[in-house]
Design a protein around this motif. Structure first.
Motif, PDB file in Angstrom:
ATOM      1  N   LYS A 149       0.863  -1.176   0.000  1.00 51.92           N
ATOM      2  CA  LYS A 149       0.000   0.000   0.000  1.00 51.92           C
ATOM      3  C   LYS A 149       0.900   1.227   0.000  1.00 51.92           C
ATOM      4  N   MET A 150       0.382   2.340  -0.480  1.00 48.74           N
ATOM      5  CA  MET A 150       1.184   3.553  -0.621  1.00 48.74           C
ATOM      6  C   MET A 150       0.946   4.554   0.512  1.00 48.74           C
ATOM      7  N   TRP A 151      -0.125   4.355   1.251  1.00 47.50           N
ATOM      8  CA  TRP A 151      -0.476   5.262   2.349  1.00 47.50           C
ATOM      9  C   TRP A 151      -0.713   4.418   3.591  1.00 47.50           C
ATOM     10  N   HIS A 152       0.080   4.682   4.632  1.00 51.90           N
ATOM     11  CA  HIS A 152      -0.063   3.985   5.912  1.00 51.90           C
ATOM     12  C   HIS A 152      -0.015   5.016   7.030  1.00 51.90           C
ATOM     13  N   ALA A 173      -8.325  12.931  11.792  1.00 54.75           N
ATOM     14  CA  ALA A 173      -9.531  12.113  11.631  1.00 54.75           C
ATOM     15  C   ALA A 173      -9.913  11.937  10.160  1.00 54.75           C
ATOM     16  N   ASP A 174      -9.524  12.897   9.306  1.00 54.80           N
ATOM     17  CA  ASP A 174      -9.844  12.797   7.873  1.00 54.80           C
ATOM     18  C   ASP A 174      -9.128  11.632   7.200  1.00 54.80           C
ATOM     19  N   ILE A 175      -7.989  11.222   7.738  1.00 56.59           N
ATOM     20  CA  ILE A 175      -7.188  10.186   7.085  1.00 56.59           C
ATOM     21  C   ILE A 175      -8.000   8.919   6.871  1.00 56.59           C
ATOM     22  N   ALA A 176      -8.765   8.533   7.873  1.00 58.14           N
ATOM     23  CA  ALA A 176      -9.557   7.302   7.773  1.00 58.14           C
ATOM     24  C   ALA A 176     -10.604   7.378   6.663  1.00 58.14           C
ATOM     25  N   LEU A 177     -11.002   8.607   6.281  1.00 56.36           N
ATOM     26  CA  LEU A 177     -12.043   8.780   5.273  1.00 56.36           C
ATOM     27  C   LEU A 177     -11.514   8.647   3.848  1.00 56.36           C
TER      28      LEU A 177
END
Length: 505
Positions: free
Chosen positions: A323-326, A366-370
Motif C-alpha cells: 500500500k502507498m499510504w499507511h 480524523a480525515d485520514i480514515a475517510l
C-alpha cells in the motif's frame, strides 16, 4: 488534531512534483510544507521522458512553458518509436510508433478500414497525421502556437536534474515551500503508529503532522521504518538492470521528436535526444545477459566514437509496496515501486499520485480514515495496470532469438486480467468499454497503437464491414500535407523558443 506541518522527505522529480501539487492545492490553508533533501544521497536522475498529462500539471502550477523549455534543456516528445520488437526474420528491420495523437481523430472507421485491408500498411501511419511528422523530425507546434497547446499531441524530454531544480525554485517562490537539507535517520511514532517526529543525523527531532516519503528505492520511511511490505514482480517482469550514459551531440544534429526504444536479445535500449546530448540506457535481464555482454552491446549501439564513455549501472527492483499510504505517511515516486521506464512510467505515476493526494488532502488526523482506503485502492490499481501494460509489450512479441523473449510468453507470468484481455483481443478488437475505469492511465488509444503496431490482431470474422472511409483517408492526407508545409523542424522551433519565447494563452 489539525494537520499543520507536512514534510516531504527526498527531493528529485518526485519530491518536487509533490511539493508543487500540494503547494498549489493548499494555498491559503496555513499548512506549512517543508521538503527535506539529503545533502549526501544523489538522486537517480535518469527519468527524462514524460507523457502529455505533464502539460496539465505544469500549467496548473502556473509555470511558463517557455521558461521550462529554456531552463531544463527540454525537447518535445510526440511518440515512442519501438524498433525491432518483432522477429526480424519475419518482418525485417521493423518499427512502430506509439503516438500521442488519438488514433480516432479522423474517425473510428479508419481503424476498421485498416483491419479490413489485410494490414498492408503501418497502423499509426494509416490513421494518424502525426506519424509522418515524427519521421520528418518536425515539431508538434509553431512559434505562434500558445503555450501548452499543440498542433500535434506532445509531452517532453528534459534534463532530470535541471527539472528538479526548476520545480524546486517554483515551489519555493510560488507556494512558499521550505527547503531543508538533512539526512533523516529515524522516526518517532506514537502509540497508534503515527509519525510525530523525524530525527536527523544530529539527533535533532523535528515535529511534523504528515510525511511524504520520496526517498527513492529505499522507501526509507514507509518501507524501512513503518514496515510496509514490498511486492516483488521480478517473476513476471524480467529486466532487472540498466546501464546508462550521457552522449554528447553536435549543435546541427537533428533531434528526433520521440523516444527511441530498441529491443535487443535480453531487453531494450532507450535513446532520448535533448538539445546538447542524448540520454541512453541499456535495460536488460541479468539472468539472460552478463554485464560485460550488456556493455559490449551498448557500445555497439553507440558506435566506436563513444567507447571512452563510462556507463553508470542501476540495479532495478521491480515491484510495488503493498500500500502507498499507511497512517500519516504516503510514498510517492520510486518509494512506491518501480517498473522499467518503457512508457515513461516513473514520472507518470509519481505525477498522478501526487495530484490525487493533493485533490483530497486530509485537513485533520480524523480525515485520514475517510480517504486512505480509496487512495490505496486507486494507486494500487494504477500500478497493477501498468505492470500489465509493460508486460504486454514483451509477451505479444513473436521474437524467438533468445530464451528471454521465449520465457516472456510463458502463461504463468501473465496476470489473470492480462490473459483475459489478450484472449478477448485475439478475437475482438479493443473498444472503449474495455477501459471503464477513470484511473486507467493507459487507455484505449495506447493499447491500439501497441497491439496493432506489434501485429496482435483480431480474428477476421469479427471485423466490421467498412464503406465510405476513402473521404476520411483523403481528409487525413490533406492535413498531413498541410503540416509538412507549416510545421518547423524540431530543432528550429526550440531555437526560436529560446530567442523569442511562446505566446501566452
Amino acid at each position: 488534531m489539525m494537520i499543520k506541518k507536512i514534510a516531504i522527505v527526498g527531493g528529485g522529480t518526485a519530491g518536487w512534483l509533490a511539493a508543487n501539487h500540494l503547494g498549489q492545492s493548499l494555498q491559503g490553508s496555513n499548512i506549512e510544507i517543508t521538503l527535506i533533501e539529503s545533502p549526501t544521497i544523489p538522486t537517480i536522475g535518469v527519468g527524462e521522458g514524460t507523457v502529455p498529462s505533464m502539460r496539465n500539471s505544469l500549467q496548473k502550477f502556473g509555470i511558463s512553458e517557455s521558461d521550462f523549455i529554456n531552463e531544463c534543456d527540454v525537447t518535445f516528445k510526440q511518440s515512442i518509436k519501438f524498433v525491432n520488437w518483432l522477429d526480424k526474420t519475419k518482418h525485417g528491420s521493423n518499427f512502430y510508433h506509439h503516438l500521442f495523437d488519438h488514433p480516432h481523430i479522423f474517425g473510428e472507421q479508419l481503424t476498421d478500414a485498416w483491419l479490413a485491408s489485410n494490414e498492408s500498411s503501418d497502423y499509426a501511419s494509416f490513421v494518424s497525421k502525426q506519424h509522418l511528422c515524427c519521421e520528418k523530425n518536425l515539431a508538434p507546434k509553431t512559434i505562434t502556437t500558445p503555450e501548452f497547446m499543440g498542433v500535434n499531441g506532445y509531452a517532453y524530454h528534459f534534463d532530470a536534474k535541471k527539472f528538479a531544480a526548476f520545480l524546486s525554485r517554483h515551489a519555493e517562490q510560488s507556494f512558499s515551500v521550505k527547503h531543508h537539507f538533512a539526512d533523516i535517520k529515524d522516526v518517532v511514532v506514537d502509540d497508534a503508529g503515527y509519525i510525530t517526529h523525524l530525527v536527523d543525523e544530529h539527533d535533532v527531532a523535528m515535529a511534523f503532522d504528515f510525511i511524504i516519503d520520496c526517498t527513492g528505492f529505499s522507501a526509507a520511511i514507509l518501507g524501512n521504518k513503518l514496515g510496509v511490505e514490498f511486492l516483488d514482480k521480478s517473476d513476471c517482469l524480467l529486466t532487472d538492470t540498466a546501464i546508462t550514459l550521457q552522449v554528447p551531440t553536435s549543435p546541427d544534429d537533428e533531434i528526433p521528436p520521440y523516444t527511441i526504444a530498441t529491443a535487443h536479445q535480453a531487453g531494450w535500449i532507450w535513446d532520448i535526444a535533448l538539445t546538447q546530448r542524448r540520454g541512453v540506457g541499456f535495460v536488460y535481464s541479468s539472468k539472460y545477459m552478463t554485464e560485460q555482454q550488456a556493455l559490449d552491446k551498448l557500445h555497439t549501439y553507440l558506435g566506436e566514437k563513444f567507447n571512452h564513455l563510462t556507463p553508470r549501472k542501476i540495479p532495478m527492483k521491480v515491484g510495488r509496496r503493498e500500500k502507498m499510504w499507511h497512517k500519516n505517511c504516503v510514498a510517492i515516486g520510486l518509494s512506491q515501486g518501480f517498473v522499467e521506464p518503457l512508457e515513461a512510467t516513473a514520472i507518470l505515476i509519481a505525477d498522478f499520485s501526487a495530484n490525487l493526494l493533493a485533490k483530497r488532502f486530509p485537513r485533520c488526523k480524523a480525515d485520514i480514515a475517510l480517504v486512505i482506503d480509496d487512495y490505496n485502492r486507486h494507486v494500487n490499481y494504477v500500478w497493477e495496470q501498468t505492470f500489465d501494460f509493460i508486460k504486454m509489450h514483451y509477451c505479444i512479441s513473436d521474437r524467438t532469438d533468445s530464451e528471454f523473449w521465449i520465457d516472456n510468453r510463458k502463461d504463468e507470468q501473465l496476470s489473470q486480467q492480462l490473459k483475459s484481455n489478450l484472449a478477448r483481443w485475439q478475437r475482438f478488437a479493443p473498444n472503449r468499454e474495455d477501459f471503464a475505469s477513470k484511473f486507467d492511465l493507459f487507455d484505449l488509444e495506447n493499447y491500439l497503437y501497441v497491439l496493432f503496431g506489434m501485429r496482435y490482431l483480431p480474428a477476421s470474422d469479427t471485423l466490421n464491414t467498412v464503406r465510405g472511409f476513402e473521404q476520411l483517408t483523403s481528409l487525413k492526407q490533406q492535413r498531413v500535407n498541410q503540416l509538412l508545409d507549416e510545421l518547423p523542424t524540431h530543432r528550429a522551433l526550440l531555437e526560436k523558443i529560446k530567442k523569442f519565447g511562446m505566446q501566452k494563452q
